[in-house]
Design a protein around this motif. Structure first.
Motif: not given
Length: 52
Positions: A36-37, A39-42, A45-46
Protein backbone atom coordinates in the motif's frame (compact mmCIF):
# COMPACT_ATOMS: atom_id res chain seq x y z
CA UNK A 1 -11.28 8.10 31.62
CA UNK A 2 -8.12 6.58 30.16
CA UNK A 3 -8.71 8.18 26.75
CA UNK A 4 -9.33 11.56 28.39
CA UNK A 5 -5.90 11.36 29.99
CA UNK A 6 -4.27 10.50 26.66
CA UNK A 7 -6.03 13.42 24.95
CA UNK A 8 -4.89 15.74 27.73
CA UNK A 9 -1.33 14.44 27.44
CA UNK A 10 -1.31 14.78 23.65
CA UNK A 11 -2.37 18.41 23.95
CA UNK A 12 0.49 19.09 26.37
CA UNK A 13 3.22 17.62 24.12
CA UNK A 14 5.43 20.01 22.19
CA UNK A 15 4.30 20.30 18.58
CA UNK A 16 7.61 19.00 17.19
CA UNK A 17 7.44 15.85 19.31
CA UNK A 18 3.85 15.15 18.27
CA UNK A 19 4.85 15.66 14.63
CA UNK A 20 7.70 13.14 14.81
CA UNK A 21 5.51 10.64 16.68
CA UNK A 22 2.98 10.84 13.85
CA UNK A 23 5.76 10.32 11.29
CA UNK A 24 6.98 7.27 13.24
CA UNK A 25 3.50 5.70 13.26
CA UNK A 26 3.04 6.39 9.53
CA UNK A 27 6.43 4.94 8.62
CA UNK A 28 5.79 1.82 10.68
CA UNK A 29 2.42 1.31 8.99
CA UNK A 30 3.97 1.81 5.56
CA UNK A 31 6.67 -0.78 6.28
CA UNK A 32 4.15 -3.23 7.73
CA UNK A 33 2.19 -3.23 4.48
CA UNK A 34 4.59 -2.41 1.61
CA UNK A 35 1.95 -3.11 -1.04
CA UNK A 36 0.00 0.00 0.00
CA UNK A 37 1.22 3.49 -0.84
CA UNK A 38 1.90 5.83 2.06
CA UNK A 39 -0.36 8.61 0.80
CA UNK A 40 -3.39 6.28 0.81
CA UNK A 41 -2.98 5.14 4.43
CA UNK A 42 -5.71 6.29 6.80
CA UNK A 43 -5.11 7.07 10.48
CA UNK A 44 -7.15 4.00 11.43
CA UNK A 45 -4.94 1.75 9.30
CA UNK A 46 -1.82 3.25 10.85
CA UNK A 47 -3.04 2.67 14.39
CA UNK A 48 -4.12 -0.86 13.50
CA UNK A 49 -0.62 -1.65 12.22
CA UNK A 50 1.03 -0.32 15.39
CA UNK A 51 1.87 -3.15 17.84
CA UNK A 52 0.01 -3.14 21.12
Amino acid sequence: MKSEFYCWLANKLPRGLAYWCAIRVMSHAACANPAQEVDTLTPAQCLKAWPK
